[in-house]
Design a protein around this motif. Sequence first.
Motif, mmCIF file in Angstrom:
data_model
loop_
_atom_site.group_PDB
_atom_site.id
_atom_site.type_symbol
_atom_site.label_atom_id
_atom_site.label_comp_id
_atom_site.label_asym_id
_atom_site.label_seq_id
_atom_site.Cartn_x
_atom_site.Cartn_y
_atom_site.Cartn_z
ATOM 1 N N TRP A 139 0.806 -1.283 0.140
ATOM 2 C CA TRP A 139 -0.065 -0.195 0.186
ATOM 3 C C TRP A 139 0.852 1.259 -0.009
ATOM 4 C CZ3 TRP A 139 -5.166 -0.433 -0.528
ATOM 5 C CH2 TRP A 139 -5.840 0.709 -0.344
ATOM 6 N N ASP A 159 -2.321 5.862 -2.512
ATOM 7 C CA ASP A 159 -3.630 4.940 -2.605
ATOM 8 C C ASP A 159 -4.606 5.673 -1.745
ATOM 9 O OD1 ASP A 159 -2.238 3.216 -4.306
ATOM 10 O OD2 ASP A 159 -1.570 2.145 -2.744
ATOM 11 N N GLY A 179 -7.200 5.769 1.524
ATOM 12 C CA GLY A 179 -7.779 4.762 2.155
ATOM 13 C C GLY A 179 -7.516 4.831 3.797
ATOM 14 N N GLN A 239 -2.101 4.333 7.927
ATOM 15 C CA GLN A 239 -1.901 3.725 6.627
ATOM 16 C C GLN A 239 -2.508 2.273 6.694
ATOM 17 O OE1 GLN A 239 -1.311 5.453 4.119
ATOM 18 N NE2 GLN A 239 -0.901 7.401 5.322
ATOM 19 N N ALA A 285 -10.398 5.256 -1.039
ATOM 20 C CA ALA A 285 -9.280 4.548 -1.481
ATOM 21 C C ALA A 285 -9.409 4.584 -3.038
ATOM 22 C CB ALA A 285 -9.090 3.202 -0.922
ATOM 23 N N ARG A 287 -9.312 -2.261 -0.769
ATOM 24 C CA ARG A 287 -8.933 -2.112 0.640
ATOM 25 C C ARG A 287 -9.385 -2.969 1.565
ATOM 26 N NH1 ARG A 287 -10.458 0.173 5.632
ATOM 27 N NH2 ARG A 287 -8.782 1.617 6.607
#
Length: 207
Positions: free
Chosen positions: A146, A150, A152, A167, A188, A192
């Motif tokens: 990740w 990105d 989220g 994160q 996101a 996710r």
Amino acid sequence: MHNPSEHSLLSAIVDDLAARGWSQQSLFLPAELSRGLAAECRRRYAEGELNPAGVGRGAAQEIREAIRGDQIQWIDPGESDVCDRYLGKMDGLRQAINQGLFLGLEDFECHFALYPPGAFYKRHLDRFRDDDRRMVSAVLYLNEGWQVDDGGQLRMFLAEGVEHDVQPLAGSLVVFLSGDVPHEVLPAGRERLSLTGWFRRRGNDPF
């Protein structure tokens, strides 16, 4: 008995909860168990076992994608080896919290949560107005590779106007007091995955 490293990890979480009401651990699970849980979540999703999450509880629950857009499935013991291993680790954490903070936590409930690209969950508290059994929230992330871009992130709204973003990296865990920490899930750009759960105390029912 926990090995020393696991004991130290559980103690750190308990100390954080006591001092500030939340804890973030970047390596709560080994990579192979995190990958196994991610694969289990994706398998269930592909087989249509996850359903849109609702807002509210009981008869008042409704699907409102303008508030939350994740798809979920609750986990029960005995369904898969990887889930049972995770539930075992969380029961160890439950016992450690009880020993250190005397919260009287009796059980742990959790579900897989899959956020499709663009999905989010607006700011909320995890404890219901008419049900105070949820005491401690625990979110485990299952997303390898990740990147910050990105999106989220879990955004927690802390004391004195402080915002803290987590994160959703694979194997990391965030734990916080359910009734004290408002939070939201930011949109996101990619799928996710997480396991979201709550340590609960006994409710007001006599049985």
